[in-house]
Design a protein around this motif. Structure first.
Motif, PDB file in Angstrom:
ATOM      1  N   GLN A 190       8.542  -5.753  -7.620  1.00  0.00           N
ATOM      2  CA  GLN A 190       7.760  -6.446  -6.620  1.00  0.00           C
ATOM      3  C   GLN A 190       6.878  -7.490  -7.265  1.00  0.00           C
ATOM      4  O   GLN A 190       5.658  -7.372  -7.253  1.00  0.00           O
ATOM      5  CB  GLN A 190       6.910  -5.456  -5.848  1.00  0.00           C
ATOM      6  CG  GLN A 190       7.759  -4.617  -4.960  1.00  0.00           C
ATOM      7  CD  GLN A 190       6.966  -3.559  -4.285  1.00  0.00           C
ATOM      8  OE1 GLN A 190       5.831  -3.306  -4.627  1.00  0.00           O
ATOM      9  NE2 GLN A 190       7.569  -2.953  -3.305  1.00  0.00           N
ATOM     10  N   SER A 192       6.065 -10.249  -6.333  1.00  0.00           N
ATOM     11  CA  SER A 192       5.195 -10.937  -5.402  1.00  0.00           C
ATOM     12  C   SER A 192       3.897 -10.169  -5.170  1.00  0.00           C
ATOM     13  O   SER A 192       2.891 -10.752  -4.825  1.00  0.00           O
ATOM     14  CB  SER A 192       5.918 -11.154  -4.088  1.00  0.00           C
ATOM     15  OG  SER A 192       6.590  -9.985  -3.719  1.00  0.00           O
ATOM     16  N   PHE A 193       3.917  -8.856  -5.353  1.00  0.00           N
ATOM     17  CA  PHE A 193       2.690  -8.096  -5.170  1.00  0.00           C
ATOM     18  C   PHE A 193       1.704  -8.353  -6.291  1.00  0.00           C
ATOM     19  O   PHE A 193       0.513  -8.316  -6.106  1.00  0.00           O
ATOM     20  CB  PHE A 193       2.968  -6.600  -5.183  1.00  0.00           C
ATOM     21  CG  PHE A 193       3.237  -6.048  -3.836  1.00  0.00           C
ATOM     22  CD1 PHE A 193       2.372  -6.306  -2.798  1.00  0.00           C
ATOM     23  CD2 PHE A 193       4.353  -5.286  -3.598  1.00  0.00           C
ATOM     24  CE1 PHE A 193       2.619  -5.799  -1.545  1.00  0.00           C
ATOM     25  CE2 PHE A 193       4.604  -4.779  -2.361  1.00  0.00           C
ATOM     26  CZ  PHE A 193       3.745  -5.043  -1.329  1.00  0.00           C
ATOM     27  N   ALA A 200       0.157 -15.978   2.122  1.00  0.00           N
ATOM     28  CA  ALA A 200       0.790 -14.952   2.947  1.00  0.00           C
ATOM     29  C   ALA A 200       0.699 -13.606   2.246  1.00  0.00           C
ATOM     30  O   ALA A 200       0.464 -12.571   2.862  1.00  0.00           O
ATOM     31  CB  ALA A 200       2.249 -15.308   3.199  1.00  0.00           C
ATOM     32  N   GLU A 201       0.875 -13.669   0.922  1.00  0.00           N
ATOM     33  CA  GLU A 201       0.842 -12.465   0.118  1.00  0.00           C
ATOM     34  C   GLU A 201      -0.555 -11.838   0.091  1.00  0.00           C
ATOM     35  O   GLU A 201      -0.714 -10.636   0.208  1.00  0.00           O
ATOM     36  CB  GLU A 201       1.161 -12.918  -1.275  1.00  0.00           C
ATOM     37  CG  GLU A 201       1.831 -11.962  -2.128  1.00  0.00           C
ATOM     38  CD  GLU A 201       2.561 -12.800  -3.120  1.00  0.00           C
ATOM     39  OE1 GLU A 201       1.967 -13.077  -4.151  1.00  0.00           O
ATOM     40  OE2 GLU A 201       3.679 -13.228  -2.793  1.00  0.00           O
ATOM     41  N   ARG A 203      -2.834 -12.250   2.309  1.00  0.00           N
ATOM     42  CA  ARG A 203      -3.113 -11.773   3.664  1.00  0.00           C
ATOM     43  C   ARG A 203      -2.505 -10.370   3.850  1.00  0.00           C
ATOM     44  O   ARG A 203      -3.175  -9.455   4.312  1.00  0.00           O
ATOM     45  CB  ARG A 203      -2.485 -12.762   4.651  1.00  0.00           C
ATOM     46  CG  ARG A 203      -3.007 -12.722   6.052  1.00  0.00           C
ATOM     47  CD  ARG A 203      -2.682 -14.036   6.761  1.00  0.00           C
ATOM     48  NE  ARG A 203      -1.251 -14.257   6.947  1.00  0.00           N
ATOM     49  CZ  ARG A 203      -0.564 -13.905   8.039  1.00  0.00           C
ATOM     50  NH1 ARG A 203      -1.175 -13.343   9.043  1.00  0.00           N
ATOM     51  NH2 ARG A 203       0.727 -14.131   8.131  1.00  0.00           N
ATOM     52  N   ALA A 204      -1.240 -10.224   3.427  1.00  0.00           N
ATOM     53  CA  ALA A 204      -0.570  -8.927   3.569  1.00  0.00           C
ATOM     54  C   ALA A 204      -1.239  -7.883   2.683  1.00  0.00           C
ATOM     55  O   ALA A 204      -1.439  -6.743   3.103  1.00  0.00           O
ATOM     56  CB  ALA A 204       0.908  -9.070   3.208  1.00  0.00           C
ATOM     57  N   ASN A 206      -4.347  -7.797   1.626  1.00  0.00           N
ATOM     58  CA  ASN A 206      -5.647  -7.424   2.186  1.00  0.00           C
ATOM     59  C   ASN A 206      -5.466  -6.424   3.310  1.00  0.00           C
ATOM     60  O   ASN A 206      -6.191  -5.440   3.414  1.00  0.00           O
ATOM     61  CB  ASN A 206      -6.369  -8.666   2.733  1.00  0.00           C
ATOM     62  CG  ASN A 206      -6.900  -9.531   1.612  1.00  0.00           C
ATOM     63  OD1 ASN A 206      -7.014  -9.071   0.484  1.00  0.00           O
ATOM     64  ND2 ASN A 206      -7.197 -10.780   1.924  1.00  0.00           N
ATOM     65  N   SER A 207      -4.491  -6.718   4.157  1.00  0.00           N
ATOM     66  CA  SER A 207      -4.220  -5.861   5.296  1.00  0.00           C
ATOM     67  C   SER A 207      -3.833  -4.452   4.820  1.00  0.00           C
ATOM     68  O   SER A 207      -4.336  -3.445   5.313  1.00  0.00           O
ATOM     69  CB  SER A 207      -3.084  -6.493   6.085  1.00  0.00           C
ATOM     70  OG  SER A 207      -3.106  -6.087   7.393  1.00  0.00           O
ATOM     71  N   ALA A 208      -2.923  -4.405   3.838  1.00  0.00           N
ATOM     72  CA  ALA A 208      -2.453  -3.117   3.325  1.00  0.00           C
ATOM     73  C   ALA A 208      -3.598  -2.355   2.662  1.00  0.00           C
ATOM     74  O   ALA A 208      -3.721  -1.141   2.815  1.00  0.00           O
ATOM     75  CB  ALA A 208      -1.306  -3.335   2.338  1.00  0.00           C
ATOM     76  N   PHE A 240       1.284   1.536  -1.801  1.00  0.00           N
ATOM     77  CA  PHE A 240       1.045   0.121  -2.023  1.00  0.00           C
ATOM     78  C   PHE A 240       0.066  -0.038  -3.186  1.00  0.00           C
ATOM     79  O   PHE A 240      -0.927   0.665  -3.268  1.00  0.00           O
ATOM     80  CB  PHE A 240       0.456  -0.506  -0.761  1.00  0.00           C
ATOM     81  CG  PHE A 240       0.072  -1.933  -0.933  1.00  0.00           C
ATOM     82  CD1 PHE A 240       1.002  -2.943  -0.789  1.00  0.00           C
ATOM     83  CD2 PHE A 240      -1.228  -2.278  -1.268  1.00  0.00           C
ATOM     84  CE1 PHE A 240       0.654  -4.260  -0.967  1.00  0.00           C
ATOM     85  CE2 PHE A 240      -1.594  -3.601  -1.453  1.00  0.00           C
ATOM     86  CZ  PHE A 240      -0.639  -4.584  -1.295  1.00  0.00           C
TER      87      PHE A 240
ATOM     88  N   TRP B  88       6.183 -11.907   5.472  1.00  0.00           N
ATOM     89  CA  TRP B  88       5.876 -10.489   5.278  1.00  0.00           C
ATOM     90  C   TRP B  88       6.131  -9.722   6.567  1.00  0.00           C
ATOM     91  O   TRP B  88       5.953 -10.262   7.658  1.00  0.00           O
ATOM     92  CB  TRP B  88       4.430 -10.331   4.835  1.00  0.00           C
ATOM     93  CG  TRP B  88       4.289 -10.676   3.398  1.00  0.00           C
ATOM     94  CD1 TRP B  88       4.288 -11.917   2.849  1.00  0.00           C
ATOM     95  CD2 TRP B  88       4.163  -9.760   2.314  1.00  0.00           C
ATOM     96  NE1 TRP B  88       4.178 -11.829   1.495  1.00  0.00           N
ATOM     97  CE2 TRP B  88       4.095 -10.517   1.140  1.00  0.00           C
ATOM     98  CE3 TRP B  88       4.101  -8.362   2.233  1.00  0.00           C
ATOM     99  CZ2 TRP B  88       3.969  -9.936  -0.113  1.00  0.00           C
ATOM    100  CZ3 TRP B  88       3.974  -7.782   0.986  1.00  0.00           C
ATOM    101  CH2 TRP B  88       3.913  -8.562  -0.172  1.00  0.00           C
ATOM    102  N   GLU B 128      -3.727  -4.094  12.792  1.00  0.00           N
ATOM    103  CA  GLU B 128      -4.107  -4.565  11.457  1.00  0.00           C
ATOM    104  C   GLU B 128      -2.943  -5.330  10.820  1.00  0.00           C
ATOM    105  O   GLU B 128      -3.132  -6.381  10.203  1.00  0.00           O
ATOM    106  CB  GLU B 128      -4.491  -3.365  10.587  1.00  0.00           C
ATOM    107  CG  GLU B 128      -4.799  -3.690   9.138  1.00  0.00           C
ATOM    108  CD  GLU B 128      -6.023  -4.580   8.979  1.00  0.00           C
ATOM    109  OE1 GLU B 128      -7.097  -4.203   9.472  1.00  0.00           O
ATOM    110  OE2 GLU B 128      -5.900  -5.662   8.363  1.00  0.00           O
ATOM    111  N   GLY B 132      -1.997  -9.161   9.132  1.00  0.00           N
ATOM    112  CA  GLY B 132      -1.570  -9.358   7.753  1.00  0.00           C
ATOM    113  C   GLY B 132      -0.143  -9.824   7.568  1.00  0.00           C
ATOM    114  O   GLY B 132       0.205 -10.342   6.509  1.00  0.00           O
TER     115      GLY B 132
END
Lengths: 357, 236
Positions: A190, A192-193, A200-201, A203-204, A206-208, A240, B88, B128, B132
């Protein structure tokens, strides 16, 4: 379980601590692939699975200590087990194993400063609240009304009701580890992680991370393909933000892997299935790997009988024969209603391993 | 002081009574977004089924199929092209997801975040993830209250995300989707009395949509094919 490396907590300017910490993670990962860096100097592994594999918690601690002995550290890493990260990181400092029942009494004597809130650490002692136990004995509602949401969360952690606390985890630790190790890292599945900086990454991520703070780290997972022989071994879900070391690559040859299409649902805990012939006699598998009769219907976990329209197999799969002789036999079954399922025969019992939804 | 106060309101009144702008002008003042940017891609086999040939940002797609009849395959296929294109995705409520199958469907797993067992908090989790990620797949377990569904739809529209709802019966999701996909018929091929192995599922996939696709339309697909992806099946 928490592994706490006291001499790696403070970060120097040259990244030496990060590199040593990465060596600790790599050493632990050889025993348990689920190692997760929490923050510099602190990492966790789930205590249940690996300890069962290695023969109990005591045996696992022993194996971990031996493994960590190979890493050059000034201070011996401390190991501790407790329910939830908050309790476990304190247990590690004492080298203790704490059960759910003993958690609140274990937490009680610690000073409120271990919550990591400077304001609470200065205000609470002034009203005579010095320990987590004293803090926990205050009413949750009163704490919330007087000090607000964050203090209420601290109160839940102090009383042992909640194992997570905002601030315990350093969300950027995996990225910083990847950055300091640079090309020495095995190719992360991964990338990209860990390396990327796209919006976008972020944002995702932060959400996770918010979801993990809320639901616990294991509730939010991402996939890591690994190419095993069973559907459940071909990839795994890891929390994650886990350490991005990829053990086996997907391209590795794994004879015996089922041809595509792969099943959409692969049960982590397979369910018991009974397979019957047309006379309602239970079907098993002979020593030579043949079915003892023609399958006619089956029942999952004692549920209603489903007629079998067609089936394929059984295919014997011997796996990990170099460790334990574990023989499995697989059967693909299509029921009369058109559902396709994957059964496995192991330990004289059929199991529902996967569903082709 | 009072005078000033009155005058403040007087000016507000004047603002409200101002003549409305010409519609044509409004459309020109709005920030221009290329139509393609409002559309997320889908795999080739699904393009003819969807009203715009893709997933419209801010829209809701409902996939209705009883468990074990291809609904999960179809819903996950909707994540393939977006994830491969760098978007995503979030997957809520899918316990024990078959990751190998998802990879075969073309889903780029590097950009998928799973919350397999959100329990009673699934709607908050989905909310949420709408913040994201760009595509959020929710597998429903129980019927959803109207207000919850409305909130999620509104939030997805607000954040220009795509909501994909996977449900066993259309009654569980109280508000019709912009697009509704169902699988009236599906049959596996390749297995027979002990021989062969599962080599694909031929499925009829139907679509009804609000815009541009009010007529029901059906296509025959391999859901999945013998190589694990979703392709158009030749008519028999």
């Amino acid at each position: 379980m928490v592994i706490h490396c006291p001499d790696l907590i403070e970060e120097g300017s040259r990244g030496a601590e990060l590199r040593t910490f990465a060596a600790v993670l790599a050493a632990v990962e050889e025993l348990c692939p689920w190692v997760t860096p929490v923050r510099l100097g602190i990492c966790t592994i789930p205590a249940r699975g690996p300890s069962r594999l290695l023969g109990g918690e005591g045996a696992m601690l022993h194996a971990l200590r031996a493994q960590l002995g190979a890493v050059a550290l000034d201070a011996t890493p401390q190991l501790g087990i407790a329910p939830g990260l908050f309790g476990a990181q304190l247990a590690a400092r004492e080298g203790e194993m704490v059960d759910q029942d003993d958690l609140s009494s274990f937490l009680a004597p610690w000073p409120v400063s271990v919550l990591g809130r400077s304001e609470l650490a200065s205000v609470l002692p002034r009203i005579g609240v010095r320990t987590l136990g004293q803090f926990a004995s205050l009413g949750h509602r009163e704490v919330f009304a007087r000090f607000g949401t964050d203090a209420a969360a601290c109160h839940s952690a102090a009383s042992g009701e909640v194992g997570e606390l905002v601030g315990l985890r350093d969300a950027g630790i995996a990225r910083r580890l990847a950055a300091v190790l640079g090309p020495v890292l095995p190719a992360a599945v991964q990338p990209s992680f860990y390396g990327g900086t796209g919006s976008a990454e972020r944002r995702a991520a932060n959400s996770a991370t918010r979801l993990q703070q809320w639901l616990g780290p294991e509730a939010v997972v991402v996939a890591r393909p690994q190419g095993g022989r069973n559907p459940s071994d071909q990839a795994e879900l890891v929390p994650f933000g886990s350490w991005p070391v990829d053990g086996r690559s997907k391209a590795a040859p794994w004879p015996g892997q089922l041809p595509p299409p792969a099943p959409i649902t692969v049960f982590g805990d397979p369910r018991v299935v009974e397979v019957f012939d047309s006379t309602a006699k239970v079907i098993t598998v002979s020593r030579q790997g043949f079915l003892t009769a023609v399958p006619d219907h089956c029942a999952v976990e004692g549920g209603r009988l489903r007629r079998i329209a067609s089936w394929a197999g059984p295919w014997p799969v011997a796996e990990r024969w170099w460790v334990t002789p574990r023989r499995r036999v697989r059967l693909q079954v299509v029921t009369e209603s058109g559902q396709a399922i994957l059964l496995v025969f192991e330990q004289q019992q059929w199991w529902l391993e996967a569903v082709y939804d | 002081m009072w005078l000033l106060y009155e005058r403040m309101f007087a000016s507000v009144d004047r603002l409200e009574t101002r003549p409305a702008l010409d519609e044509h002008l409004i459309s020109r003042i709005r920030p221009m977004v290329a139509p393609s940017a409002r559309l997320l891609p889908v795999v080739e086999a699904l393009q003819p089924l969807l009203p715009d040939g893709g997933l419209r940002r801010g829209s809701t797609t409902v996939v209705v199929a009883p468990p074990g009849h291809g609904g999960a395959t179809l819903a996950l296929t909707l994540l393939s092209a977006p994830s491969a294109a760098g978007h995503w995705c979030g997957v809520v409520g899918m316990g024990d997801p078959g990751i190998t199958a998802m990879a075969e469907l073309g889903v780029d797993l590097r950009r998928v975040v799973f919350v397999p067992t959100p329990g009673g908090k699934w709607a908050e989790v989905a909310g949420e993830l709408i913040d994201g990620t760009d595509v959020i797949l929710i597998r429903l377990g129980l019927p959803v209250p109207h207000a919850v569904a409305r909130n999620l739809i509104a939030k997805a529209r607000d954040r220009s995300a795509v909501l994909v709802i996977l449900t066993a019966t259309s009654g569980q999701w109280p508000i019709g989707g912009d697009v509704e996909l169902s699988i009236p018929h599906a049959a596996w091929v390749g297995v027979n009395a002990g021989h062969g192995h599962l080599a694909g599922r031929r499925a009829a996939v139907s679509v009804i949509g609000r815009r541009g696709a009010n007529q029901e339309h059906t296509a025959t697909l391999w859901l999945p094919s013998a190589s694990g992806d979703v392709t158009v099946a030749a008519a028999r």
